[in-house]
Design an enzyme around this catalytic site. Sequence first.
Site, PDB file in Angstrom:
ATOM      1  N   ASP A   1      -0.947 -27.110  11.628  1.00 50.96           N
ATOM      2  CA  ASP A   1      -0.113 -26.573  12.709  1.00 50.96           C
ATOM      3  C   ASP A   1       0.060 -27.682  13.739  1.00 50.96           C
ATOM      4  OD1 ASP A   1       0.955 -24.704  14.900  1.00 50.96           O
ATOM      5  OD2 ASP A   1       0.580 -23.292  13.278  1.00 50.96           O
TER       6      ASP A   1
ATOM      7  N   TYR B   1      19.517 -21.092  14.391  1.00 55.17           N
ATOM      8  CA  TYR B   1      18.498 -20.570  13.461  1.00 55.17           C
ATOM      9  C   TYR B   1      19.119 -20.263  12.095  1.00 55.17           C
ATOM     10  CZ  TYR B   1      14.425 -17.689  12.077  1.00 55.17           C
ATOM     11  OH  TYR B   1      13.318 -17.164  11.446  1.00 55.17           O
TER      12      TYR B   1
ATOM     13  N   ILE C   1       9.466  -9.261  10.901  1.00 49.80           N
ATOM     14  CA  ILE C   1       8.024  -9.179  10.692  1.00 49.80           C
ATOM     15  C   ILE C   1       7.325  -9.240  12.053  1.00 49.80           C
ATOM     16  CG2 ILE C   1       6.043 -10.220   9.503  1.00 49.80           C
ATOM     17  CD1 ILE C   1       8.333  -9.296   7.603  1.00 49.80           C
TER      18      ILE C   1
ATOM     19  N   THR D   1       5.116 -10.633  14.409  1.00 47.69           N
ATOM     20  CA  THR D   1       4.344 -11.851  14.690  1.00 47.69           C
ATOM     21  C   THR D   1       4.610 -12.251  16.145  1.00 47.69           C
ATOM     22  OG1 THR D   1       6.070 -13.465  14.219  1.00 47.69           O
ATOM     23  CG2 THR D   1       4.810 -12.685  12.319  1.00 47.69           C
TER      24      THR D   1
HETATM   25  N1  LIG Z   1       8.587 -13.067  12.113  1.00 48.64           N
HETATM   26  C1  LIG Z   1       9.733 -12.833  11.535  1.00 48.64           C
HETATM   27  O1  LIG Z   1      10.347 -11.767  11.707  1.00 48.64           O
HETATM   28  C2  LIG Z   1      10.340 -13.869  10.621  1.00 48.64           C
HETATM   29  C3  LIG Z   1      11.430 -13.492   9.835  1.00 48.64           C
HETATM   30  C4  LIG Z   1      11.995 -14.424   8.987  1.00 48.64           C
HETATM   31  C5  LIG Z   1      11.494 -15.696   8.920  1.00 48.64           C
HETATM   32  N2  LIG Z   1      10.439 -16.048   9.717  1.00 48.64           N
HETATM   33  C6  LIG Z   1       9.944 -17.405   9.595  1.00 48.64           C
HETATM   34  O2  LIG Z   1       8.574 -17.359   9.262  1.00 48.64           O
HETATM   35  C7  LIG Z   1       7.958 -18.574   9.674  1.00 48.64           C
HETATM   36  C8  LIG Z   1       6.676 -18.238  10.402  1.00 48.64           C
HETATM   37  O3  LIG Z   1       7.003 -17.536  11.575  1.00 48.64           O
HETATM   38  P1  LIG Z   1       6.059 -16.441  12.246  1.00 48.64           P
HETATM   39  O4  LIG Z   1       6.873 -15.237  12.434  1.00 48.64           O
HETATM   40  O5  LIG Z   1       4.776 -16.372  11.531  1.00 48.64           O
HETATM   41  O6  LIG Z   1       5.912 -17.093  13.698  1.00 48.64           O
HETATM   42  P2  LIG Z   1       4.659 -17.590  14.538  1.00 48.64           P
HETATM   43  O7  LIG Z   1       5.237 -18.053  15.814  1.00 48.64           O
HETATM   44  O8  LIG Z   1       3.598 -16.560  14.536  1.00 48.64           O
HETATM   45  O9  LIG Z   1       4.118 -18.836  13.689  1.00 48.64           O
HETATM   46  C9  LIG Z   1       4.835 -20.039  13.598  1.00 48.64           C
HETATM   47  C10 LIG Z   1       3.840 -21.186  13.579  1.00 48.64           C
HETATM   48  O10 LIG Z   1       4.571 -22.401  13.385  1.00 48.64           O
HETATM   49  C11 LIG Z   1       4.013 -23.375  14.248  1.00 48.64           C
HETATM   50  N3  LIG Z   1       4.990 -24.408  14.559  1.00 48.64           N
HETATM   51  C12 LIG Z   1       6.096 -24.308  15.321  1.00 48.64           C
HETATM   52  N4  LIG Z   1       6.702 -25.504  15.433  1.00 48.64           N
HETATM   53  C13 LIG Z   1       5.956 -26.400  14.725  1.00 48.64           C
HETATM   54  C14 LIG Z   1       6.048 -27.782  14.476  1.00 48.64           C
HETATM   55  N5  LIG Z   1       7.048 -28.529  14.998  1.00 48.64           N
HETATM   56  N6  LIG Z   1       5.112 -28.359  13.707  1.00 48.64           N
HETATM   57  C15 LIG Z   1       4.099 -27.629  13.199  1.00 48.64           C
HETATM   58  N7  LIG Z   1       3.944 -26.312  13.402  1.00 48.64           N
HETATM   59  C16 LIG Z   1       4.857 -25.704  14.169  1.00 48.64           C
HETATM   60  C17 LIG Z   1       3.588 -22.603  15.482  1.00 48.64           C
HETATM   61  O11 LIG Z   1       2.629 -23.316  16.255  1.00 48.64           O
HETATM   62  C18 LIG Z   1       3.051 -21.317  14.886  1.00 48.64           C
HETATM   63  O12 LIG Z   1       1.677 -21.396  14.601  1.00 48.64           O
HETATM   64  C19 LIG Z   1       8.993 -19.329  10.487  1.00 48.64           C
HETATM   65  O13 LIG Z   1       9.606 -20.322   9.682  1.00 48.64           O
HETATM   66  C20 LIG Z   1      10.006 -18.246  10.849  1.00 48.64           C
HETATM   67  O14 LIG Z   1      11.283 -18.781  11.081  1.00 48.64           O
HETATM   68  C21 LIG Z   1       9.845 -15.168  10.556  1.00 48.64           C
END
Ligand SMILES: NC(=O)c1ccc[n+]([C@@H]2O[C@H](COP(=O)([O-])OP(=O)(O)OC[C@H]3O[C@@H](n4cnc5c(N)ncnc54)[C@H](O)[C@@H]3O)[C@@H](O)[C@H]2O)c1
Length: 255
Positions: A38, A162, A195, A197
């Site tokens: 991370d 996005y 999701i 989060t």
């Molecule tokens: N939560 C949703 O509804 C959802 C839906 C579709 C896709 N996503 C995707 O799922 C993935 C995870 O998201 P999440 O919902 O668990 O969010 P989250 O914010 O809980 O986790 C994202 C993590 O990525 C890390 N991160 C961000 N920028 C970074 C960088 N430059 N280098 C290294 N780490 C970095 C953050 O520190 C964090 O720990 C993302 O790619 C997001 O776009 C999420």
Amino acid sequence: MAGLLAGKSALVTGGASGIGRATALAMAREGARIAIADQTEAGAAETVAMVNAAGGQAIAIGADVSREDQIQAMVARTVSAFGRLDCAFNNAGIAPRNVGPAGQRTHEMSRESFDAMLAVNLTGVFLCMKHEIVQMLAQGGGAIVNTASIAGLVGLPTATNYVAAKHGVVGITKTAAMEYAQDNIRVNCVNPGYIKTPMTDPTMAERYDQLMTKVPMNRLGVPEEIAEAVVWMCSDRASFMTGASHIIDGGYYAA
Ligand SMILES: NC(=O)c1ccc[n+]([C@@H]2O[C@H](COP(=O)([O-])OP(=O)(O)OC[C@H]3O[C@@H](n4cnc5c(N)ncnc54)[C@H](O)[C@@H]3O)[C@@H](O)[C@H]2O)c1
């Protein structure tokens, strides 16, 4: 440890939170040794502690996925700890509100906000794949799962940056799948819907009811529901799956 990923070495980016953390825990439960990466090593270390407490084996790596030097070091550190890299989950990502004001339509969005989004959510995935594939070619195979989104398949108003990044992830996943199909490297993406989060908490606080009208199951998913699929996609059970977008969204895309 026995399980779907027994004996495998895995790498998870964005492993300090949400979907990445849940997937690291699920991978460990299924027998993989995991490098949890991370932005800060301290964040990753919290997930490592959870894996260790559950009897797994993990290391923490601080790496910004928009920085190629850090990605190269991340892959090298994983290989030096575990000897190889069998499964890579390129999942780190940010939301539009991390790079600009929320609620902007395309004509209102700045060039800086667009570029900053692509640097993490698209270029970051490209750079991870690039360096992971070098290792996978050298060792004779592997499995990659990239985190896309339903926003990689449909438009999402006020999220042009996005949506561009996630459509890009779907495209580079398909392309890499074709390029390395003969090299025993499978490349797929997972396309989550909404999701629960830390990424979605602010949006849900503002308009949960409105967004849930678009979800036939009428609820948010939880990170563990994505993790289960990613584990399977990384495992040898998914041996004929490559180039696919695996949608997990409570019916959003079907509706
Ligand atoms: N939560 C949703 O509804 C959802 C839906 C579709 C896709 N996503 C995707 O799922 C993935 C995870 O998201 P999440 O919902 O668990 O969010 P989250 O914010 O809980 O986790 C994202 C993590 O990525 C890390 N991160 C961000 N920028 C970074 C960088 N430059 N280098 C290294 N780490 C970095 C953050 O520190 C964090 O720990 C993302 O790619 C997001 O776009 C999420």
